[in-house]
Design a protein around this motif. Structure first.
Motif, short mmCIF file in Angstrom:
data_model
loop_
_atom_site.label_atom_id
_atom_site.label_comp_id
_atom_site.label_asym_id
_atom_site.label_seq_id
_atom_site.Cartn_x
_atom_site.Cartn_y
_atom_site.Cartn_z
N PRO A 152 11.51 1.74 5.04
CA PRO A 152 10.57 0.78 4.46
C PRO A 152 10.18 -0.29 5.47
O PRO A 152 10.94 -0.65 6.36
CB PRO A 152 11.41 0.16 3.33
N LEU A 153 8.97 -0.79 5.32
CA LEU A 153 8.49 -1.89 6.15
C LEU A 153 7.76 -2.88 5.27
O LEU A 153 6.72 -2.55 4.67
CB LEU A 153 7.55 -1.36 7.25
N LYS A 154 8.31 -4.08 5.14
CA LYS A 154 7.70 -5.11 4.32
C LYS A 154 6.49 -5.71 5.02
O LYS A 154 6.58 -6.20 6.15
CB LYS A 154 8.73 -6.21 4.02
N LEU A 155 5.32 -5.63 4.35
CA LEU A 155 4.09 -6.21 4.85
C LEU A 155 3.74 -7.46 4.05
O LEU A 155 4.35 -7.74 3.00
CB LEU A 155 2.94 -5.20 4.75
N LYS A 156 2.75 -8.17 4.51
CA LYS A 156 2.34 -9.39 3.82
C LYS A 156 1.83 -9.10 2.41
O LYS A 156 2.07 -9.87 1.49
CB LYS A 156 1.25 -10.10 4.64
N ASN A 157 1.14 -7.96 2.27
CA ASN A 157 0.52 -7.64 0.98
C ASN A 157 1.18 -6.50 0.23
O ASN A 157 0.62 -5.99 -0.74
CB ASN A 157 -0.96 -7.31 1.20
N ILE A 172 -0.67 -5.79 -7.97
CA ILE A 172 -2.08 -6.03 -8.29
C ILE A 172 -2.18 -7.34 -9.08
O ILE A 172 -2.38 -8.40 -8.51
CB ILE A 172 -2.69 -4.85 -9.06
N LYS A 173 -1.99 -7.27 -10.39
CA LYS A 173 -1.93 -8.47 -11.22
C LYS A 173 -1.43 -8.08 -12.60
O LYS A 173 -1.40 -6.89 -12.96
CB LYS A 173 -3.28 -9.16 -11.32
N ASN A 174 -1.01 -9.09 -13.36
CA ASN A 174 -0.52 -8.87 -14.72
C ASN A 174 0.60 -7.84 -14.76
O ASN A 174 0.63 -6.95 -15.60
CB ASN A 174 -1.65 -8.45 -15.66
N ASP A 175 1.54 -7.95 -13.79
CA ASP A 175 2.72 -7.08 -13.70
C ASP A 175 2.38 -5.63 -13.34
O ASP A 175 3.23 -4.75 -13.49
CB ASP A 175 3.54 -7.11 -14.99
N LEU A 228 -1.28 9.04 -6.58
CA LEU A 228 -1.84 7.73 -6.89
C LEU A 228 -1.32 7.34 -8.26
O LEU A 228 -1.63 8.00 -9.26
CB LEU A 228 -3.37 7.76 -6.88
N VAL A 229 -0.49 6.29 -8.30
CA VAL A 229 0.17 5.91 -9.54
C VAL A 229 0.06 4.40 -9.74
O VAL A 229 0.28 3.62 -8.81
CB VAL A 229 1.66 6.31 -9.53
N PHE A 230 -0.28 4.00 -10.97
CA PHE A 230 -0.27 2.60 -11.37
C PHE A 230 0.99 2.35 -12.19
O PHE A 230 1.32 3.14 -13.09
CB PHE A 230 -1.52 2.26 -12.19
N ILE A 231 1.69 1.27 -11.88
CA ILE A 231 2.99 0.98 -12.50
C ILE A 231 2.96 -0.41 -13.11
O ILE A 231 2.62 -1.39 -12.43
CB ILE A 231 4.13 1.05 -11.47
#
Length: 287
Positions: free
Chosen positions: A50-55, A98-101, A131-134
């Motif tokens: 893993p590599l932690k990025l800003k976003n 993204i937003k809203n959890d 492609l998965v939204f969680i």
């Protein structure tokens, strides 16, 4: 011990806010086949970083799998060059809030899967991905998306629709596609789960084989199965885990293809299987 220390020093600076991340995994499983049915043995190794990025979180992984078929019968054509299939995969993934959890998880995974009867060709290459939204909250997780994975024995996208919930500190469940399971923690170091999931492989035949019937030739091999099993996992320490599997094939099919059409289907019986797995996980120090 030295291996654990190296991986920990390398990965701890990248894991960021992720709670747990599987860095290394290896497993072996085999069907307890009868004398008149095909047997399948699988050996898998995977390494992830893993590599932690800003976003978000970027992940890279390498996966190796060896699938061996025991035919246990005589056929009108030779099977010596379709007994062993090798899969090598590189995966690149990105996880972003993204937003809203809600989170977005995107993965691309170029894959080489073949019997490697001769040199490598472009036909040995497959392009997997997902492609998965969680959506997560304190106790539950909802996943929606699509996955294209020849490791399921299919060359078609399948939906990802699943819901997970932590009922108590000991009991949780996941229901949906592609994996459904019930999980129960026996103690701090031990847990069991019951599951249903797809498995298999899809591989190119480097040299097509003649089936001896109307000059039909096979170019691909496809093994599909849906398994149900019981897994017992023991946590050795804060990083290493080992588990054993015992289960049954609810469905199994193995055939040879030409131009993505089945040209020969082997007789195969559903059988029990056993397996063993070892994992190395990185864990955030805050947990």
């Amino acid at each position: 011990m030295r291996f654990s220390l190296i991986i920990l020093l390398f990965g701890s600076s990248f894991i960021g806010n992720a709670q747990s991340f599987e860095v290394f995994g290896a497993d072996f499983n085999t069907t307890l086949n009868s004398s008149n049915s095909l047997g399948l043995s699988q050996a898998n190794i995977k390494v992830n970083f893993p590599l932690k990025l800003k976003n978000g979180l970027l992940t890279q992984g390498v996966y190796y799998s060896k699938n061996s078929i025991n035919y246990n019968s005589e056929y009108a054509f030779g099977t010596s060059n379709i007994e062993d299939f090798t899969t090598i995969k590189y995966s690149l993934g990105f996880l972003k809030n993204i937003k809203n959890d809600w989170k977005l998880k995107l993965q691309i995974a170029p894959t080489i899967s073949s019997n490697f009867d001769s040199g490598l060709s472009f036909d040995d290459v497959f392009f997997n991905g997902s492609l998965v939204f969680i959506k997560t909250n304190k106790a539950s997780k909802l996943r929606l998306g699509l996955v294209y994975n020849t490791a399921f024995g299919m060359k078609t996208p399948i939906p990802v629709i699943s819901y997970s919930n932590q009922i108590t500190n000991r009991f949780s469940y996941t229901i949906g596609m592609p994996v459904t399971k019930l999980e129960y923690k026996l103690s701090k170091h031990d847990k069991v789960d019951m599951y249903i999931k797809p498995k298999g492989f899809y591989a190119n035949l480097t040299n097509s084989i003649s089936l001896g019937e109307a000059l039909i030739e096979a170019e691909k091999a496809r093994y599909k199965t849906v398994v149900s099993g019981l897994n017992y996992l023991h946590k050795i320490d804060n990083y290493w885990k080992i588990s054993v599997d015992l289960g049954y094939q609810l469905y199994a099919a193995y055939d040879l293809l030409n131009n993505n059409n089945s040209v020969y289907e082997f007789d195969i019986e559903n059988n029990f299987f056993i397996g063993v797995n070892i994992k190395y996980n990185l864990k955030n120090k805050k947990n």
